[in-house]
Design a protein around this motif. Structure first.
Motif, PDB file in Angstrom:
ATOM      1  N   UNK A  59      -7.963 -12.603  12.462  1.00  0.00           N
ATOM      2  CA  UNK A  59      -8.861 -11.527  12.032  1.00  0.00           C
ATOM      3  C   UNK A  59      -8.928 -11.487  10.508  1.00  0.00           C
ATOM      4  N   UNK A  60      -7.773 -11.551   9.846  1.00  0.00           N
ATOM      5  CA  UNK A  60      -7.732 -11.470   8.382  1.00  0.00           C
ATOM      6  C   UNK A  60      -8.439 -12.648   7.734  1.00  0.00           C
ATOM      7  N   UNK A  61      -8.267 -13.848   8.290  1.00  0.00           N
ATOM      8  CA  UNK A  61      -8.907 -15.026   7.705  1.00  0.00           C
ATOM      9  C   UNK A  61     -10.417 -14.974   7.879  1.00  0.00           C
ATOM     10  N   UNK A  62     -10.878 -14.422   9.000  1.00  0.00           N
ATOM     11  CA  UNK A  62     -12.317 -14.328   9.217  1.00  0.00           C
ATOM     12  C   UNK A  62     -12.950 -13.262   8.335  1.00  0.00           C
ATOM     13  N   UNK A  63     -12.273 -12.116   8.182  1.00  0.00           N
ATOM     14  CA  UNK A  63     -12.836 -11.012   7.406  1.00  0.00           C
ATOM     15  C   UNK A  63     -12.511 -11.101   5.911  1.00  0.00           C
ATOM     16  N   UNK A  88       1.961 -16.682   6.320  1.00  0.00           N
ATOM     17  CA  UNK A  88       2.254 -16.912   4.894  1.00  0.00           C
ATOM     18  C   UNK A  88       1.663 -18.234   4.429  1.00  0.00           C
ATOM     19  N   UNK A  89       1.926 -19.298   5.172  1.00  0.00           N
ATOM     20  CA  UNK A  89       1.464 -20.611   4.728  1.00  0.00           C
ATOM     21  C   UNK A  89      -0.050 -20.738   4.907  1.00  0.00           C
ATOM     22  N   UNK A  90      -0.626 -19.987   5.845  1.00  0.00           N
ATOM     23  CA  UNK A  90      -2.072 -19.967   6.027  1.00  0.00           C
ATOM     24  C   UNK A  90      -2.770 -19.004   5.067  1.00  0.00           C
ATOM     25  N   UNK A  91      -2.008 -18.351   4.202  1.00  0.00           N
ATOM     26  CA  UNK A  91      -2.553 -17.445   3.190  1.00  0.00           C
ATOM     27  C   UNK A  91      -3.346 -16.295   3.813  1.00  0.00           C
ATOM     28  N   UNK A  92      -2.837 -15.740   4.886  1.00  0.00           N
ATOM     29  CA  UNK A  92      -3.537 -14.665   5.577  1.00  0.00           C
ATOM     30  C   UNK A  92      -2.993 -13.316   5.121  1.00  0.00           C
ATOM     31  N   UNK A  93      -3.839 -12.425   4.613  1.00  0.00           N
ATOM     32  CA  UNK A  93      -3.361 -11.116   4.160  1.00  0.00           C
ATOM     33  C   UNK A  93      -3.138 -10.159   5.340  1.00  0.00           C
TER      34      UNK A  93
END
Length: 536
Positions: A59-63, A88-93
């Motif tokens: 969800x975070x990566x899409x938005x 963390x490694x995918x840089x997702x907030x």
């Protein structure tokens, strides 16, 4: 607000930060927060904490803004650590709120007391347990900012009685808005411009950190300006360049010898949104040939600080790429070109078993350019990269951490956040088992993703690695008894088993045209034979 409870003040923070969807598998320590949840806040249940964080990650990566995951004390956080590491490694907030026992008797360590500090290791970008209940709303607001700035999960521990404590209008210790300017001064870029201008044969290596519309546009302009090829970093979790572009050269090898061979013709390498350089098997020797100059542009401080480069720019990759395209003189394209010849697999004859490459090829023929492919099929990843190019930003996503259980829940969360994009998760059966609980969430919430499971009944990549290492026969058995389609149906998710090429073509012809508008998930369990070779 100036009155009410800490819970009420926290809900206001969630509204202000856009975290109005709560992904959770709650326990008793979260009930005081969730009981009687306001109607403008959406609760999404997952059946395992790995799925909770995985869905929030997608969800975070899409938005491209923080997502909220709510976990239950020690057991919940412990079950989610692998997914937190992947975020963390995918840089997702992702903002992770973890429940704790009642603050008033924590000193006695009652049942369900969590020793939570350090349980997730160093993977959260920020961790806090507020000193008092009235600091909870500010801690969650700050966590949203920390997750965006730190490009990863921020964790807040909240004792269960804090939610019902009185809120007296205490100052929320976080700004309402954080501005992050991205301008780059031309004078600062002068050394990088000089390095590229001095090169006879430059090359670009793009990575997951370049996967945005602005950076794709800037890199296309820069590559065409320089007439140079663009390689994708090995094991990149996202595509940093359109993989159907004529200047796209392919995926870099993951070993040093192959890396040197791929980059041998170039005297300057510019890594954009990628470290210098991501590898998998250890091999001795340098990363590039002696005399090759290396520069990196990334907005990830850790990525910049650990890269052995001559020049490193901690800056927005899209802004830098666009300015470089404007500042550098145009060059002719390389005479030999970099167009990759992609050979389609031959159609299987009657009775011949399916291979992963057949599935990738048939998907590639049908999926629209805006489709998102979420990958978790280690043994057939080379076939996917070769046959199924990413044609739009966020067109490809995989687990940067390498742990299994990412693709299925991430695809669910991503499709929930981007219902206008077709989403396909391509997984091995061994990978799908790790995140299978997310199928219930997909079915219950009407998430129209397609789950393609390449079923060979074993951990094929492990078998190949054992053979490659000369270890003899691997001691682990196959698990051909497992039926992913039957398991999917038990979670309420429609499923179909595919055993022949004709069945594959018929199933994809029926499903893919309406994939963008589906409101029901579907799992295709496709029987394939294990690939005989694996090249990490």
């Amino acid at each position: 607000m100036t009155t009410g409870t800490v819970r009420d003040a926290t809900f206001d923070v969630l509204r202000r930060t856009g975290m109005t969807t709560i992904f959770s598998n709650p326990g008793s320590t979260e009930v005081p927060l969730l009981a009687g949840l306001p109607e403008d806040l959406e609760f999404v249940l997952a059946l395992h904490e790995g799925s909770v964080v995985g869905m929030a990650t997608g969800w975070a990566l899409a938005r491209e803004r923080p997502a909220l995951a709510l976990l239950h004390t020690t057991a919940g956080l412990g079950n989610a650590v692998g997914a937190i590491a992947t975020a963390r490694v995918n840089r997702a907030p992702v903002v992770v709120v973890v429940g704790q026992q009642d603050r008033r008797h924590l000193a006695l360590e009652p049942f369900l007391t969590g020793r939570l500090h350090g349980l997730a290791g160093d993977y959260p970008v920020w961790v806090d347990q507020p000193a008092r209940a009235q600091d909870v709303p500010g801690a969650i607001a700050r966590a949203a900012h920390e997750a965006v700035t730190g490009r990863g999960p921020a964790l807040v521990v909240v004792p269960m009685d804090d939610w019902t404590a009185d809120w007296d209008g205490t100052v929320v210790a976080a700004p309402q808005v954080v501005a992050r300017p991205t301008a780059v001064d031309d004078a600062d870029l002068a050394p990088l411009v000089a390095l590229i201008e001095a090169a006879e044969s430059p090359v670009i290596v793009s990575g997951a950190g370049a996967d945005s519309p602005r950076t794709w546009e800037g890199l296309v302009a820069l590559a065409e300006r320089l007439g140079c090829p663009v390689w994708q970093e090995s094991f990149g979790a996202r595509a940093g360049f359109p993989q159907d572009h004529p200047l796209f050269a392919g995926i870099l090898p993951a070993g040093r010898a192959g890396l040197r061979a791929a980059l041998r013709r170039y005297d300057a390498v510019l890594a954009v949104g990628a470290p210098v350089f991501r590898q998998y098997p250890y091999e001795p020797g340098p990363l590039v040939e002696p005399g090759t100059r290396v520069a990196i542009v990334s907005d990830d401080p850790a990525e910049v600080h650990r890269s052995p480069a001559e020049l490193a720019f901690l800056a927005d990759p899209g802004v830098v790429a666009a300015r470089l395209a404007a500042l550098l003189p145009a060059r002719p394209h390389s005479p030999e070109g970099v167009v990759r010849a992609v050979a389609a697999p031959s159609r299987p004859t009657a009775g011949e078993p399916l291979r992963a490459a057949h599935v990738m090829h048939e998907l590639a023929l049908r999926l629209p350019p805006e489709a998102v492919v979420v990958e978790e099929t280690p043994s057939s990843r080379p076939d996917l990269h070769r046959l199924l190019p990413a044609r739009r930003p966020l067109g490809f996503l995989s687990a940067a951490m390498g742990g299994l259980g990412f693709a299925l829940p991430a695809a669910v969360g991503l499709r929930m956040a981007a219902p206008y994009r077709p989403v396909v998760a391509v997984m091995g059966d061994g990978s799908a088992i790790y995140g299978i609980q997310a199928l219930w969430s997909a079915a219950h919430y009407g998430v129209g993703a397609l789950f393609v499971v390449l079923a060979n009944g074993r951990y094929a990549v492990m078998d190949r690695l054992a053979e490659k290492n000369g270890a003899g026969k691997a001691p682990w058995p196959a698990f051909t008894e497992v039926s992913l389609s039957a398991t999917a149906r038990s979670f309420g998710c429609p499923a179909t088993r595919v055993d022949t090429y004709g069945d594959l073509v018929a199933a994809l012809d029926e499903i893919v045209p309406d994939l963008g508008s589906r409101t029901e998930p579907l799992l295709l369990e496709i029987t394939v034979i294990p690939d005989t070779e694996f090249h990490p």
